[in-house]
Design a protein around this motif. Structure first.
Motif, PDB file in Angstrom:
ATOM      1  N   SER A   1     -11.126 -20.674 -44.161  1.00 17.34           N
ATOM      2  CA  SER A   1     -11.134 -21.315 -42.849  1.00 17.34           C
ATOM      3  C   SER A   1     -12.524 -21.260 -42.254  1.00 17.34           C
ATOM      4  N   TYR A   2     -12.805 -22.207 -41.380  1.00 12.95           N
ATOM      5  CA  TYR A   2     -14.058 -22.282 -40.627  1.00 12.95           C
ATOM      6  C   TYR A   2     -13.715 -22.563 -39.175  1.00 12.95           C
ATOM      7  N   THR A   3     -14.530 -22.036 -38.287  1.00 18.46           N
ATOM      8  CA  THR A   3     -14.482 -22.419 -36.882  1.00 18.46           C
ATOM      9  C   THR A   3     -15.810 -23.061 -36.529  1.00 18.46           C
ATOM     10  N   LEU A   4     -15.760 -24.317 -36.115  1.00 17.30           N
ATOM     11  CA  LEU A   4     -16.959 -25.067 -35.747  1.00 17.30           C
ATOM     12  C   LEU A   4     -17.017 -25.193 -34.235  1.00 17.30           C
ATOM     13  N   ASN A   5     -18.100 -24.702 -33.654  1.00 21.94           N
ATOM     14  CA  ASN A   5     -18.328 -24.808 -32.210  1.00 21.94           C
ATOM     15  C   ASN A   5     -19.516 -25.732 -31.971  1.00 21.94           C
ATOM     16  N   THR A   6     -19.350 -26.691 -31.080  1.00 26.04           N
ATOM     17  CA  THR A   6     -20.442 -27.600 -30.744  1.00 26.04           C
ATOM     18  C   THR A   6     -20.503 -27.793 -29.238  1.00 26.04           C
ATOM     19  N   ASP A   7     -21.721 -28.070 -28.761  1.00 23.03           N
ATOM     20  CA  ASP A   7     -21.939 -28.359 -27.340  1.00 23.03           C
ATOM     21  C   ASP A   7     -22.745 -29.647 -27.230  1.00 23.03           C
ATOM     22  N   LYS A   8     -22.270 -30.541 -26.370  1.00 20.17           N
ATOM     23  CA  LYS A   8     -22.928 -31.824 -26.158  1.00 20.17           C
ATOM     24  C   LYS A   8     -23.094 -32.053 -24.673  1.00 20.17           C
ATOM     25  N   GLN A   9     -24.149 -32.771 -24.330  1.00 20.15           N
ATOM     26  CA  GLN A   9     -24.446 -33.064 -22.928  1.00 20.15           C
ATOM     27  C   GLN A   9     -24.686 -34.556 -22.774  1.00 20.15           C
ATOM     28  N   ILE A  10     -23.955 -35.177 -21.833  1.00 18.50           N
ATOM     29  CA  ILE A  10     -24.156 -36.595 -21.511  1.00 18.50           C
ATOM     30  C   ILE A  10     -24.918 -36.656 -20.197  1.00 18.50           C
ATOM     31  N   ASN A  11     -26.081 -37.292 -20.229  1.00 16.32           N
ATOM     32  CA  ASN A  11     -26.962 -37.273 -19.063  1.00 16.32           C
ATOM     33  C   ASN A  11     -26.753 -38.445 -18.113  1.00 16.32           C
ATOM     34  N   ASP A  12     -26.150 -39.519 -18.592  1.00 16.44           N
ATOM     35  CA  ASP A  12     -25.861 -40.683 -17.746  1.00 16.44           C
ATOM     36  C   ASP A  12     -24.353 -40.779 -17.593  1.00 16.44           C
TER      37      ASP A  12
END
Length: 638
Positions: free
Chosen positions: A141-152
């Motif tokens: 198993s894997y746990t994938l964590n991601t963070d994204k930012q929308i500026n508009d």
């Protein structure tokens, strides 16, 4: 950081943490148990969490959208590879990512980020991060964590509830501050197990909206999926306004907020000396405006390679005409801008238009960047508007493509805009009509046949006909006429040019059909339908996703059989008459003098079936199949 701010952030994080803890209390099966329950899946997503929050930004970007994702995958078989991906662009960024194994060890060689590529072409304003997960053993198993930012904030248009892999539990949490007004539409919830809650915290001036989805089927193996807006469960988001001090700032509150923004992104058309000279030479033998438009549009459709990709700023700002002309490729915006520029240079009033292409299930009044996914060129000629889609080949002038018919279209008008309604067509605009005149010759039929194609059916056929090797074109034509039936032998066939832009594509032919009659002595059995479209096309009734019938269309057959003197009609199949919302099927056998006439119509007026429609559809298919299986009985003893 003030004490008040620290307290509120801590409260919000604590609320989300407690919520996630409760969400993740799921009884786990063994790998063999999961494999037995989900035999068609190689990987499943055990827990998926997406958290949306908002922070104040800069003058240029007043409100920032923060998205944190966490997905835990487990393999049900050894040697399985899974790729997860996130798009970003000029108006968004990936701010963090981390991949952990089941033993807590962090992997560092799992991600590739860069320009998005299609067929060797790279998009600098559309980028992608691809996360490569390799499961060596079943149970890894894997746990994938991601963070994204929308500026508009305008680009915050949808929240997906689905994942590519089967997902046992997925949670969406939106922490909406009181200063921000969002309108949220729940799309395609249908048969899915989705629960939602909405709680307002007056102390923190925050509303938390949560959706929990359980046992969401994988989407990557589902066939006949409609367009995204009609198929996958998601939230359509419209950012209306936000409060800044004592002012309310509109984002997409009124139509002019969206349409003025569209127009602000385009510039006045310009052509280089090279493009101007080329355009003038292209139409040097044309005397009328229609001829010039046809020459320009035919050249663009034939010589400019269409790259069907929409993302980032490229989704709304067209490339300059000279760039597309030199590159010999472009998306819908670049190709439409090239058409506008070339036609303007010829003194033709050409404009850009924003429209939704394809079947859409979004409310038409929705003000969202998801509402207009396509750009076309619109020519104003006297009091007439001509809608031109340069991405489509073989389209006749003034022919309305099925993909944009009946749609709202925002058309530039200098620095302003107008909203127009593209004329609607009907299902028989997309027509396959077959006419046969047959005689009996021993145990076979001799046939004079004609097949007429119109609309999207014609365009699709011509596309395939012109994109296969030259030595295979004849094979495609023959297959289209006779299918895979070895009893058919084509003697002669006539067709128009493969690249014809006429509204009708007509194939004429002579053929023989062997083994057409079943001789029982004093009776002869025969069928006059050699195609049997939709036969047996039932839909699994436990399917949760909507079903795409491949567009509105009409199939018509008229088959005439001249009866010899030694055969008389003894029994004809009962007529077929199925009338349902979205489709109608009719069929009949009638004797007219010494001819037996078979007529059939299959009309699809709504190409998307919902799970609620499947039962009636399947019953209709059973009735249609029964009709196909009945045979004409002729008598030799009278």
């Amino acid at each position: 950081m003030t004490l008040f701010y620290r307290k509120n952030v801590y409260s919000l994080l604590l609320l989300m943490a407690l919520s996630y803890s409760a969400f993740s209390q799921t009884p786990a099966l063994s790998v063999s148990g999961y494999r037995e329950q989900y035999p068609d899946d190689d990987v499943i997503n055990l827990k998926s969490l997406s958290q949306y929050s908002f922070t104040r930004g800069t003058v240029q970007n007043p409100v920032i959208v923060n998205i944190s994702n966490s997905d835990t995958y487990i393999s049900l078989r050894p040697r399985v590879r899974l790729t997860d991906a996130i798009f970003y662009d000029k108006y968004s960024e990936i701010t963090g990512h981390k991949l952990l194994r089941e033993n807590g060890i962090r992997r560092t060689d799992y991600v590739r980020c860069g320009d998005y590529e299609i067929d060797g072409l790279f998009y600098h304003d559309a980028r992608i991060c691809m996360f490569d997960l390799l499961f060596l053993e079943a149970g890894n198993s894997y746990t994938l964590n991601t963070d994204k930012q929308i500026n508009d904030l305008r680009y915050f248009a949808t929240v997906p509830l689905h994942k590519t892999s089967r997902t046992l539990e997925r949670k969406i949490s939106i922490a909406l501050p009181d200063y921000l007004q969002l309108e949220i539409y729940e799309m395609n919830f249908g048969q899915f197990n989705i629960e939602s809650t909405k709680v307002h915290d007056s102390q923190n001036k925050m509303t938390t909206i949560e959706y929990i989805i359980k046992d969401l089927p994988a989407m990557d193996k589902v066939e006949n999926m409609p367009d995204y807006s009609c198929a996958l469960p998601h939230l359509l988001v419209v950012p209306r306004s936000y409060i800044k001090g004592s002012d309310t700032i509109a984002v997409l509150k009124r139509p002019e907020d969206l349409y003025n923004w569209y127009v602000s992104l385009i510039s006045e058309p310009s052509v280089s000396a090279e493009l101007a000279a080329f355009t003038e030479n292209l139409v040097k033998n044309d005397s009328t405006t229609d001829q010039k438009i046809n020459s320009v549009m035919s050249w663009i459709a034939d010589k400019i390679r269409y790259i069907a990709f929409v993302n980032g700023m490229a989704a709304y700002v067209p490339d300059e005409a000279d760039v597309v002309f030199k590159n010999r490729y472009g998306d819908c915006k670049g190709m439409s801008n090239l058409a506008r520029s070339m036609l303007r240079h010829l003194g033709i009033d050409a404009r850009l238009g924003w429209v939704y292409t394809g079947k859409t299930c979004y409310p038409e009044e929705t003000l969202s960047l998801a509402s207009d996914n396509h750009m076309i060129c619109v020519v104003k000629q006297d009091n007439e508007l001509i809608y031109l889609d340069p991405t489509l080949r073989y389209v006749a002038l003034r022919e309305i493509p099925e993909s944009i018919q009946g749609k709202r279209c925002v058309v530039e008008n200098g620095k302003e805009w107008t909203v127009e309604r593209i004329p609607a067509t009907v299902s028989n605009s997309n027509l396959k009509s077959i006419n046969y005149d047959m005689v009996i010759d021993g145990n076979r039929f001799k046939v004079d046949g004609n097949m007429l194609l119109k609309g999207d059916i014609r365009l699709m056929f011509q596309y395939f006909l012109n994109h296969i090797r030259s030595d295979k074109k004849e094979d495609l034509l023959r297959y289209f006429v006779k299918g895979g039936d070895n009893n058919f032998r084509i003697i002669e066939m006539k067709t128009p040019p493969a690249d014809s832009a006429a509204e009708n594509f007509e194939i004429s032919y002579n053929l023989e059909v062997s083994n057409a009659l079943i001789d029982l002595g004093d009776e002869v059995l025969l069928s006059m339908d050699f195609w049997k479209e939709l036969k047996g096309q039932k839909i699994e009734e436990d399917r949760k996703y909507n079903y795409n019938l491949k567009g509105r269309n009409l199939t018509e057959h008229q088959v005439k059989l001249r009866l010899p003197d030694h055969l008389k009609v003894k029994k004809l199949p009962a007529p077929l008459n199925i009338s349902m919302p979205g489709y109608n099927f009719t069929g009949s056998y009638i004797q007219e003098g010494n001819e037996l006439v078979y007529r059939k119509k299959l009309e699809i007026s709504n190409e998307v079936l919902t799970p609620e429609d499947f039962k009636l559809w399947n019953e209709s298919i059973v009735t249609l199949t029964r009709f196909y299986n009945e045979m004409v009985v002729l008598s030799t003893n009278f």
